[in-house]
Design a protein around this motif. Structure first.
Motif, PDB file in Angstrom:
ATOM      1  N   UNK A   1       5.389   3.598  14.578  1.00  0.00           N
ATOM      2  CA  UNK A   1       5.720   2.857  13.365  1.00  0.00           C
ATOM      3  C   UNK A   1       4.472   2.147  12.839  1.00  0.00           C
ATOM      4  N   UNK A   2       3.727   1.536  13.737  1.00  0.00           N
ATOM      5  CA  UNK A   2       2.477   0.847  13.389  1.00  0.00           C
ATOM      6  C   UNK A   2       1.485   1.823  12.762  1.00  0.00           C
ATOM      7  N   UNK A   3       1.293   2.964  13.427  1.00  0.00           N
ATOM      8  CA  UNK A   3       0.308   3.930  12.928  1.00  0.00           C
ATOM      9  C   UNK A   3       0.719   4.549  11.594  1.00  0.00           C
ATOM     10  N   UNK A   4       2.005   4.820  11.440  1.00  0.00           N
ATOM     11  CA  UNK A   4       2.475   5.358  10.162  1.00  0.00           C
ATOM     12  C   UNK A   4       2.228   4.367   9.035  1.00  0.00           C
TER      13      UNK A   4
ATOM     14  N   UNK B   1       0.825  -1.201   0.000  1.00  0.00           N
ATOM     15  CA  UNK B   1       0.000   0.000   0.000  1.00  0.00           C
ATOM     16  C   UNK B   1       0.861   1.254   0.000  1.00  0.00           C
ATOM     17  N   UNK B   2       0.500   2.273  -0.800  1.00  0.00           N
ATOM     18  CA  UNK B   2       1.277   3.516  -0.847  1.00  0.00           C
ATOM     19  C   UNK B   2       0.901   4.475   0.268  1.00  0.00           C
ATOM     20  N   UNK B   3       0.367   3.944   1.405  1.00  0.00           N
ATOM     21  CA  UNK B   3      -0.139   4.795   2.485  1.00  0.00           C
ATOM     22  C   UNK B   3       0.873   5.861   2.885  1.00  0.00           C
ATOM     23  N   UNK B   4       2.065   5.464   3.254  1.00  0.00           N
ATOM     24  CA  UNK B   4       3.133   6.412   3.573  1.00  0.00           C
ATOM     25  C   UNK B   4       4.383   5.927   2.866  1.00  0.00           C
ATOM     26  N   UNK B   5       4.690   6.561   1.776  1.00  0.00           N
ATOM     27  CA  UNK B   5       5.832   6.105   0.984  1.00  0.00           C
ATOM     28  C   UNK B   5       7.132   6.225   1.749  1.00  0.00           C
ATOM     29  N   UNK B   6       7.211   7.238   2.617  1.00  0.00           N
ATOM     30  CA  UNK B   6       8.467   7.472   3.334  1.00  0.00           C
ATOM     31  C   UNK B   6       8.833   6.321   4.262  1.00  0.00           C
ATOM     32  N   UNK B   7       7.849   5.507   4.671  1.00  0.00           N
ATOM     33  CA  UNK B   7       8.169   4.382   5.550  1.00  0.00           C
ATOM     34  C   UNK B   7       7.899   3.043   4.864  1.00  0.00           C
ATOM     35  N   UNK B   8       6.808   2.920   4.159  1.00  0.00           N
ATOM     36  CA  UNK B   8       6.496   1.645   3.529  1.00  0.00           C
ATOM     37  C   UNK B   8       7.345   1.365   2.300  1.00  0.00           C
ATOM     38  N   UNK B   9       8.111   2.351   1.872  1.00  0.00           N
ATOM     39  CA  UNK B   9       9.034   2.117   0.765  1.00  0.00           C
ATOM     40  C   UNK B   9      10.364   1.535   1.255  1.00  0.00           C
ATOM     41  N   UNK B  10      10.525   1.490   2.598  1.00  0.00           N
ATOM     42  CA  UNK B  10      11.731   0.906   3.168  1.00  0.00           C
ATOM     43  C   UNK B  10      11.773  -0.582   2.819  1.00  0.00           C
ATOM     44  N   UNK B  11      12.931  -1.068   2.430  1.00  0.00           N
ATOM     45  CA  UNK B  11      13.075  -2.474   2.095  1.00  0.00           C
ATOM     46  C   UNK B  11      12.815  -3.329   3.337  1.00  0.00           C
TER      47      UNK B  11
END
Length: 505
Positions: free
Chosen positions: A392-395, A36-46
């Motif tokens: 981290x969970x909420x982000x 999901x592209x919810x928060x790219x700044x964190x979910x884009x982390x490998x």
């Protein structure tokens, strides 16, 4: 563990978050979607790279058989311990913590949330009675000491050299107090946390013989292997640390068998009202035990599975086969290896607090469980990480930092009004009250981690976290270990930075 302050403040902010950002109160949680592209700044982390850590250091081995009499509220147990001298010196004696004795008197009882809340029907005594002890098959003398009578000393007739083993057999009973604590019974549930004789740790500071302080989680232990048989009335269900084998029925009693390797403690809870649900996530068997409705059980499972997925991704793989979330008559939440106790308070379920408890305590499986620390002297190493894990969970799952920003605001308000309260790296008994402990160890630590993340960037931050996790898996860390990894990954010296935050320098 979520402290009383978190009950009042820390996770109250989560209630606001859960009801505002998600537009719901007790509705089902959103489902985690790593793509999901919810928060790219964190979910884009490998995602963290899965790694196995070989345990090449000596461990103690516990084998226990216990029987719970629900009529007399008494637990009868036999413990067989193969103890290894992990120190560099020969030992003339071995110490144990026998925490149930703290409940002998009101003055020493670790009622973290106050007596009225912990004992709603008035103070109830608990204790541990050591019947006899054998050392290598021979009866031994022993001595009980400490202001709360929670220290058990067993002398050795022959010095135990470094790396050598000695076998203990301890026969004991535990009187379970009536209340809502780590060790207690109330309504239909029984909690057994910190309930058996556990070997005290000896390290470069000597023996760790702290009392059962009411502040924080005053425990410190290294990983051991466990095999535990628990016998209860046949209509009771047991949730515990570790993998369970087939139950055995005999004369109206049921025996549950559990085993687990490389865990710091063993806990269980039991009730004849449990509803049980199981799911597999990332190869891990998630078990949820509820005292509520089927809908609440499903929500509980959703929170648990989401938490495991997220922390597997950002920290590193949960290394055990089973994780259990069990409701009980407990005031908030409490972490143990492979299992957490979660309050059955219906107010929390309606307000959204319940989700926050599950998230926080699940995070402790990484911070305290897999990576250990001396919770008496360096509690920030697990509580700050667990508190920040809620963010981290909420982000990741909610695309929101609202909870953390409220937490941050509250910390700075407290800091401004209490300029003399800055040091968060100190023994739990040195904090003046629960407010100071919780604000500094939970809030300030979480704010520090967020500030550090902003300075080093997401990629470096999570690389530090994942490296730290993999390097110290199953070990006990100290503050300097985390700083060392931070320096290594960034190529910069962060000692002064952390000293300012941790020591108020």
């Amino acid at each position: 563990m979520l402290k009383k302050l978190c009950k009042i403040i820390c996770i109250v902010t989560v209630i606001v978050l859960l009801t505002s950002s998600c537009g719901r109160g007790s509705e089902s949680a959103q489902t985690f979607n790593p793509s999901s592209p919810a928060i790219k700044s964190i979910n884009s982390i490998k995602p963290a790279v899965e790694s196995s850590t070989k345990v090449d250091f000596p461990k103690n081995i516990y084998k226990m058989d216990v029987n719970l009499d629900t009529k007399s509220k008494m637990l009868t147990g036999e413990e067989k311990l193969t103890y290894i001298n992990k120190s560099k010196i020969s030992l003339k004696e071995v110490y144990f913590h026998i925490y149930p004795n703290a409940y002998r008197e009101k003055e020493t009882t670790p009622a973290q949330f106050g007596f009225n809340e912990t004992f709603p029907e008035g103070f109830s005594e608990g204790n541990m009675n050591i019947k006899d002890i054998y050392v290598n098959g021979k009866v031994s003398d022993f001595e009980i000491s400490g202001k709360d009578k929670t220290i058990l000393r067993v002398p050795l007739k022959k010095e135990l050299k470094p790396g050598s083993k000695v076998n203990f057999n301890l026969n004991f009973t535990v009187k379970v107090p009536k209340g809502k604590d780590r060790l207690s019974y109330y309504n239909s549930s029984y909690n057994f946390g910190n309930w058996y004789p556990i070997a005290a740790e000896y390290d470069d500071k000597g023996w760790h013989l702290d009392s059962y302080y009411s502040m924080g989680d005053p425990f410190y232990s290294t990983v051991s292997d466990y095999k535990v048989n628990i016998t209860v009335p046949k209509d009771y269900v047991v949730a515990a640390t570790g993998e369970s084998a087939r139950e055995k029925l005999k004369k109206g009693l049921k025996t549950y068998s559990f085993s687990e390797s490389n865990v710091r403690d063993f806990a269980f809870t039991t009730s004849n009202k449990f509803k049980v649900k199981e799911e597999k996530v990332d190869g891990i068997n998630i078990k949820c035990y509820s005292l509520g409705t089927d809908k609440e059980l499903s929500e509980q499972m959703n929170y648990a599975t989401n938490s495991i997925k997220i922390f597997n991704r950002f920290y590193g793989k949960y290394p055990y086969k089973t994780y259990s979330v069990a409701e009980s008559s407990f005031l908030t939440g409490m972490e143990y290896p492979g299992i957490v106790f979660i309050s059955d308070n219906p107010v929390y379920k309606k307000g959204g607090y319940y989700e926050a408890i599950v998230v926080h305590e699940t995070a402790h499986q990484w911070w305290y469980g897999v990576i250990g620390d001396d919770e008496v002297n360096e509690a920030w190493l697990d509580e700050s990480f667990a508190c920040y894990s809620e963010n981290i969970y909420n982000e990741s799952i909610k695309n929101s930092r609202e909870y953390f920003l409220q937490l941050k605001d509250y910390y700075y308000i407290y800091s401004k009004n209490n300029p003399d309260k800055k040091v968060m790296l100190k023994p739990v008994q040195d904090f003046k009250d629960d407010m100071e402990y919780s604000i500094l160890v939970y809030y300030k630590g979480a704010v520090m981690l967020d500030d550090f993340r902003e300075k080093v960037g997401n990629e470096n931050f999570f690389k530090i976290i994942q490296t730290y996790y993999n390097r110290y898996k199953y070990k006990v860390t100290r503050t300097e270990d985390f700083i060392k990894v931070s320096n290594e990954i960034t190529g910069k010296d962060w000692n002064e930075y952390f000293n300012k935050w941790l020591k108020g320098e």
